[in-house]
Scaffold this active site. Sequence first.
Site, PDB file in Angstrom:
ATOM      1  N   GLY A  41     -87.810  39.751 -30.292  1.00  0.00           N
ATOM      2  CA  GLY A  41     -89.131  40.332 -30.537  1.00  0.00           C
ATOM      3  C   GLY A  41     -90.173  39.310 -30.132  1.00  0.00           C
ATOM      4  O   GLY A  41     -89.896  38.105 -30.117  1.00  0.00           O
ATOM      5  N   THR A  43     -93.470  36.809 -29.927  1.00  0.00           N
ATOM      6  CA  THR A  43     -93.972  35.767 -30.826  1.00  0.00           C
ATOM      7  C   THR A  43     -94.818  36.378 -31.945  1.00  0.00           C
ATOM      8  O   THR A  43     -95.665  37.228 -31.676  1.00  0.00           O
ATOM      9  CB  THR A  43     -94.820  34.765 -30.006  1.00  0.00           C
ATOM     10  N   GLY A  44     -94.545  35.957 -33.162  1.00  0.00           N
ATOM     11  CA  GLY A  44     -95.326  36.440 -34.304  1.00  0.00           C
ATOM     12  C   GLY A  44     -94.876  37.779 -34.837  1.00  0.00           C
ATOM     13  O   GLY A  44     -95.506  38.346 -35.732  1.00  0.00           O
ATOM     14  N   SER A  45     -93.749  38.306 -34.331  1.00  0.00           N
ATOM     15  CA  SER A  45     -93.317  39.644 -34.765  1.00  0.00           C
ATOM     16  C   SER A  45     -92.603  39.623 -36.122  1.00  0.00           C
ATOM     17  O   SER A  45     -92.340  40.671 -36.704  1.00  0.00           O
ATOM     18  CB  SER A  45     -92.406  40.278 -33.700  1.00  0.00           C
ATOM     19  N   GLY A  46     -92.253  38.430 -36.625  1.00  0.00           N
ATOM     20  CA  GLY A  46     -91.675  38.349 -37.971  1.00  0.00           C
ATOM     21  C   GLY A  46     -90.217  37.908 -38.022  1.00  0.00           C
ATOM     22  O   GLY A  46     -89.587  37.966 -39.087  1.00  0.00           O
ATOM     23  N   LYS A  47     -89.676  37.423 -36.912  1.00  0.00           N
ATOM     24  CA  LYS A  47     -88.248  37.067 -36.866  1.00  0.00           C
ATOM     25  C   LYS A  47     -87.899  35.938 -37.839  1.00  0.00           C
ATOM     26  O   LYS A  47     -86.955  36.059 -38.625  1.00  0.00           O
ATOM     27  CB  LYS A  47     -87.850  36.643 -35.431  1.00  0.00           C
ATOM     28  N   SER A  48     -88.670  34.839 -37.773  1.00  0.00           N
ATOM     29  CA  SER A  48     -88.361  33.702 -38.652  1.00  0.00           C
ATOM     30  C   SER A  48     -88.548  34.099 -40.119  1.00  0.00           C
ATOM     31  O   SER A  48     -87.748  33.728 -40.983  1.00  0.00           O
ATOM     32  CB  SER A  48     -89.253  32.503 -38.330  1.00  0.00           C
ATOM     33  N   GLU A 175     -83.678  30.298 -33.046  1.00  0.00           N
ATOM     34  CA  GLU A 175     -83.897  29.730 -31.704  1.00  0.00           C
ATOM     35  C   GLU A 175     -83.129  28.418 -31.498  1.00  0.00           C
ATOM     36  O   GLU A 175     -83.731  27.380 -31.188  1.00  0.00           O
ATOM     37  CB  GLU A 175     -85.392  29.543 -31.447  1.00  0.00           C
TER      38      GLU A 175
HETATM   39  N1  ATP Z   1     -96.938  30.036 -43.554  1.00  0.00           N
HETATM   40  C1  ATP Z   1     -97.590  31.068 -43.034  1.00  0.00           C
HETATM   41  N2  ATP Z   1     -98.795  31.468 -43.525  1.00  0.00           N
HETATM   42  C2  ATP Z   1     -99.456  32.521 -43.022  1.00  0.00           C
HETATM   43  N3  ATP Z   1     -99.005  33.290 -42.009  1.00  0.00           N
HETATM   44  C3  ATP Z   1     -97.819  32.948 -41.474  1.00  0.00           C
HETATM   45  C4  ATP Z   1     -97.041  31.834 -41.948  1.00  0.00           C
HETATM   46  N4  ATP Z   1     -95.904  31.753 -41.223  1.00  0.00           N
HETATM   47  C5  ATP Z   1     -95.979  32.765 -40.333  1.00  0.00           C
HETATM   48  N5  ATP Z   1     -97.114  33.476 -40.487  1.00  0.00           N
HETATM   49  C6  ATP Z   1     -97.513  34.669 -39.702  1.00  0.00           C
HETATM   50  O1  ATP Z   1     -96.548  35.683 -39.894  1.00  0.00           O
HETATM   51  C7  ATP Z   1     -96.231  36.342 -38.669  1.00  0.00           C
HETATM   52  C8  ATP Z   1     -94.742  36.268 -38.408  1.00  0.00           C
HETATM   53  O2  ATP Z   1     -94.392  34.904 -38.195  1.00  0.00           O
HETATM   54  P1  ATP Z   1     -92.928  34.475 -37.797  1.00  0.00           P
HETATM   55  O3  ATP Z   1     -92.913  32.986 -37.798  1.00  0.00           O
HETATM   56  O4  ATP Z   1     -91.968  35.181 -38.678  1.00  0.00           O
HETATM   57  O5  ATP Z   1     -92.837  35.056 -36.299  1.00  0.00           O
HETATM   58  P2  ATP Z   1     -91.684  34.882 -35.204  1.00  0.00           P
HETATM   59  O6  ATP Z   1     -91.313  36.255 -34.764  1.00  0.00           O
HETATM   60  O7  ATP Z   1     -90.626  34.000 -35.728  1.00  0.00           O
HETATM   61  O8  ATP Z   1     -92.479  34.171 -34.013  1.00  0.00           O
HETATM   62  P3  ATP Z   1     -91.963  33.063 -32.922  1.00  0.00           P
HETATM   63  O9  ATP Z   1     -91.212  33.816 -31.857  1.00  0.00           O
HETATM   64  O10 ATP Z   1     -93.256  32.514 -32.386  1.00  0.00           O
HETATM   65  O11 ATP Z   1     -91.158  32.033 -33.644  1.00  0.00           O
HETATM   66  C9  ATP Z   1     -97.095  35.668 -37.596  1.00  0.00           C
HETATM   67  O12 ATP Z   1     -98.193  36.475 -37.317  1.00  0.00           O
HETATM   68  C10 ATP Z   1     -97.509  34.361 -38.224  1.00  0.00           C
HETATM   69  O13 ATP Z   1     -98.785  33.977 -37.779  1.00  0.00           O
HETATM   70 MG    MG Z   2     -89.956  32.099 -35.234  1.00  0.00          MG
END
Ligand code: ATP
Ligand code: MG
Length: 286
Positions: A41, A43-48, A175
């Site tokens: 998904g 970047t920022g879609s919520g995976k982590s 990742e």
């Molecule tokens: N500690 C935090 N405080 C506020 N918002 C957060 C925090 N961590 C993540 N977010 C927001 O939550 C959303 C999901 O973040 P997440 O890290 O789960 O995305 P991701 O899919 O892992 O992205 P990436 O591919 O960049 O690692 C993003 O919009 C991010 O800005």
């Molecule tokens: Mg991530």
Amino acid sequence: MAIKFEQVNFSYPSFDGTNFSALKDINLEINEFGEFITLIGETGSGKSTLVQHMNALVRPTTGSVTIYGIKIENDTKKKGKVKLNPLRQRVGLVFQFPEYQLFEETVLKDIIFGPKNFGVSNEDAIKRAKEVIKHVGLDEEYLKRSPFNLSGGEKKRVSIAGILAMEPDILVLDEPTSGLDPKGRDDLLKLFTDIHRKLNKTVIIITHDMNTVYKYASRVLVMNDGSLVYDGKPTELFSTNNIENWNLDIPDIISITRQLEERLNIKFNSQPKTIEDLFILVKEVI
Ligand SMILES: Nc1ncnc2c1ncn2[C@@H]1O[C@H](COP(=O)(O)OP(=O)(O)OP(=O)(O)O)[C@@H](O)[C@H]1O
Ligand SMILES: [Mg+2]
């Protein structure tokens, strides 16, 4: 069922007092055995955020995550009693950023920290450290080094070794191959497939590399703007039109096959998985 998400929503608090909704109504089941899952998904879609729920590192704002029979809800901690340590051993999570995971003064101390915390003797933990450091492609000399003076790729390998040393039932890797050279990436993917095939463990990998998804995954999950929008087989995913809507690439082998079909003005009977398979198909038509 090892992990079950039921109607999970998760919000991060924002500075201005509003909440940012990072996970929306997630329903998901993960088996203990036999799955090789990739989570993708943009970047920022919520995976982590999603995978941090899998070993109770964070708790859902609403809904529940049941991990090996233990139900985690927003107020679980307040209720006390629930022991999260055993869950963290059974579901091993390698962070996206190794800096979050490494903190001891030597690599050895870092790797034995987890197993010792879960009751393994010092001697056995050291034995495990000597094995896993080799599995991640580093030699034993690294055990003496400071984790802070390593290259990005080396740090990544050490953080993976630390989780492998806990011998988790489910391995979740955020990742794990980003920033590694192609050989390092392929070696690690081979290690994860070996863990999956030989030990029949479920492995979950977050990746932005669609070639990895297509080559290795038995199941793929797609996150888009906090929602789980796809849960199924990679072959079916890449034949849908949603790929562009979700800002995903298509794997190289699919793109090459489509270009060949266009140029040769033909349609192959099947979609090859590897370049070797494609050669066979091409030979049949020319
Ligand atoms: N500690 C935090 N405080 C506020 N918002 C957060 C925090 N961590 C993540 N977010 C927001 O939550 C959303 C999901 O973040 P997440 O890290 O789960 O995305 P991701 O899919 O892992 O992205 P990436 O591919 O960049 O690692 C993003 O919009 C991010 O800005
Ligand atoms: Mg991530």
